[in-house]
Write an enzyme that holds these catalytic residues in place. Sequence first.
Site, PDB file in Angstrom:
ATOM      1  N   ASN A   1       0.872  -1.190   0.000  1.00 45.00           N
ATOM      2  CA  ASN A   1       0.000   0.000   0.000  1.00 45.00           C
ATOM      3  C   ASN A   1       0.903   1.232   0.000  1.00 45.00           C
ATOM      4  O   ASN A   1       1.492   1.569   1.014  1.00 45.00           O
ATOM      5  CB  ASN A   1      -0.883  -0.048   1.259  1.00 45.00           C
ATOM      6  CG  ASN A   1      -1.753   1.193   1.405  1.00 45.00           C
ATOM      7  OD1 ASN A   1      -1.847   2.014   0.500  1.00 45.00           O
ATOM      8  ND2 ASN A   1      -2.399   1.318   2.559  1.00 45.00           N
TER       9      ASN A   1
ATOM     10  N   GLY B 131       2.229   2.162  10.818  1.00 47.09           N
ATOM     11  CA  GLY B 131       3.199   3.234  10.643  1.00 47.09           C
ATOM     12  C   GLY B 131       3.926   3.611  11.933  1.00 47.09           C
ATOM     13  O   GLY B 131       4.578   4.642  12.002  1.00 47.09           O
TER      14      GLY B 131
ATOM     15  N   GLU C   7      -6.791   4.711   8.005  1.00 40.17           N
ATOM     16  CA  GLU C   7      -6.545   6.150   7.804  1.00 40.17           C
ATOM     17  C   GLU C   7      -7.793   6.821   7.238  1.00 40.17           C
ATOM     18  O   GLU C   7      -8.123   7.961   7.587  1.00 40.17           O
ATOM     19  CB  GLU C   7      -5.324   6.354   6.890  1.00 40.17           C
ATOM     20  CG  GLU C   7      -4.025   6.070   7.634  1.00 40.17           C
ATOM     21  CD  GLU C   7      -2.885   5.581   6.757  1.00 40.17           C
ATOM     22  OE1 GLU C   7      -2.991   5.622   5.526  1.00 40.17           O
ATOM     23  OE2 GLU C   7      -1.873   5.142   7.342  1.00 40.17           O
TER      24      GLU C   7
ATOM     25  N   SER D 185       3.075  -2.277  10.400  1.00 44.91           N
ATOM     26  CA  SER D 185       4.523  -2.355  10.608  1.00 44.91           C
ATOM     27  C   SER D 185       5.123  -3.712  10.243  1.00 44.91           C
ATOM     28  O   SER D 185       6.000  -4.209  10.934  1.00 44.91           O
ATOM     29  CB  SER D 185       4.872  -1.961  12.050  1.00 44.91           C
ATOM     30  OG  SER D 185       4.516  -0.607  12.278  1.00 44.91           O
TER      31      SER D 185
ATOM     32  N   LYS E 259       0.022   4.232  -0.325  1.00 39.85           N
ATOM     33  CA  LYS E 259      -0.673   5.387   0.280  1.00 39.85           C
ATOM     34  C   LYS E 259      -0.484   6.637  -0.592  1.00 39.85           C
ATOM     35  O   LYS E 259      -0.468   6.524  -1.812  1.00 39.85           O
ATOM     36  CB  LYS E 259      -0.192   5.580   1.725  1.00 39.85           C
ATOM     37  CG  LYS E 259      -0.293   4.283   2.545  1.00 39.85           C
ATOM     38  CD  LYS E 259      -0.120   4.492   4.013  1.00 39.85           C
ATOM     39  CE  LYS E 259      -0.272   3.163   4.738  1.00 39.85           C
ATOM     40  NZ  LYS E 259      -0.198   3.286   6.182  1.00 39.85           N
TER      41      LYS E 259
ATOM     42  N   GLU F 165      -5.640  -5.021  10.680  1.00 39.56           N
ATOM     43  CA  GLU F 165      -4.562  -4.060  10.913  1.00 39.56           C
ATOM     44  C   GLU F 165      -4.842  -3.302  12.201  1.00 39.56           C
ATOM     45  O   GLU F 165      -5.610  -2.337  12.197  1.00 39.56           O
ATOM     46  CB  GLU F 165      -4.492  -3.049   9.770  1.00 39.56           C
ATOM     47  CG  GLU F 165      -4.220  -3.650   8.417  1.00 39.56           C
ATOM     48  CD  GLU F 165      -3.649  -2.615   7.460  1.00 39.56           C
ATOM     49  OE1 GLU F 165      -2.497  -2.767   7.076  1.00 39.56           O
ATOM     50  OE2 GLU F 165      -4.342  -1.654   7.128  1.00 39.56           O
TER      51      GLU F 165
ATOM     52  N   HIS G  81      -9.631   1.441   4.839  1.00 36.28           N
ATOM     53  CA  HIS G  81      -8.344   1.526   5.543  1.00 36.28           C
ATOM     54  C   HIS G  81      -8.513   2.426   6.767  1.00 36.28           C
ATOM     55  O   HIS G  81      -9.269   3.394   6.733  1.00 36.28           O
ATOM     56  CB  HIS G  81      -7.267   2.081   4.603  1.00 36.28           C
ATOM     57  CG  HIS G  81      -5.905   2.012   5.207  1.00 36.28           C
ATOM     58  ND1 HIS G  81      -5.455   2.953   6.105  1.00 36.28           N
ATOM     59  CD2 HIS G  81      -4.917   1.100   5.078  1.00 36.28           C
ATOM     60  CE1 HIS G  81      -4.233   2.610   6.494  1.00 36.28           C
ATOM     61  NE2 HIS G  81      -3.883   1.495   5.886  1.00 36.28           N
TER      62      HIS G  81
END
Length: 243
Positions: free
Chosen positions: A10, A175, A100, A206, A12, A169, A98
Amino acid sequence: MAVKKLIVGNWKMNLDAVGARDLATRLSEMTDDSLREVAEVVVCPTFVHLPMVSQVLLASTIKLGAQNCAPRGLSALTGEVASQQLEEFGCAYVLLGHSERRALLGESSATVAEKVRHIQDHTRLTPVVCVGESLDVREQGGEKAFVKAQLMDSLPEGVDHTRLVVAYEPFWAIGTGKTASLDDIAAMHGFLADLLPEVTLLYGGSVKVDNAADILKTNHVDGVLVGGASLDADAFERIIRAA
Ligand code: PGA
């Protein structure tokens, strides 16, 4: 449950056009036929880089995914991208929900479910639905109940389990350099595999060169969703070869 591991990068909102072209070129040069046996590899660039990256990857076995998609087809919806437009550029997968997008852009599970419905009913794309708990929830021991509820709310009624990927996740691991322990991953993936036996289950958060092999060996881990480490061609290749 998948036989071959599924390794998804990904990207991003990272990389300018030159960076995305260089990374795709490096990956297309590195990956050979032997990789096809061990893993299905997918990269998810930003929308604007999809046409260029799809050209660079034309002769490679690496597949393309998008990071999001509108919940309907070609229509008047300013600023969104339709599933048909993704398929035109060779996308086979699409990430949905996701963390985010959920945390920073307010995307709800109901919206994710609408997108899954649209994609399964009208396209050949495989949705990759992302779920995961916050640190607070985990510290209170509520992670399984949270993830189950978030997942159920993110899947439409009658969803086709055979054309669905779920990425677990934990939000606090994304991250941050922190990963869930192998025991925690095994516990959550076992729980999800009981809930959705036919679904391909990815772990993300991660994933790096030094932990990928152990994570990929964990029971019910069918692959990984890799953010930061997928931006480095060497690191991503080593993660693929750990499959
Ligand atoms: P990370 O991101 O590997 O950089 O933690 C994973 C993801 O957000 O999918």
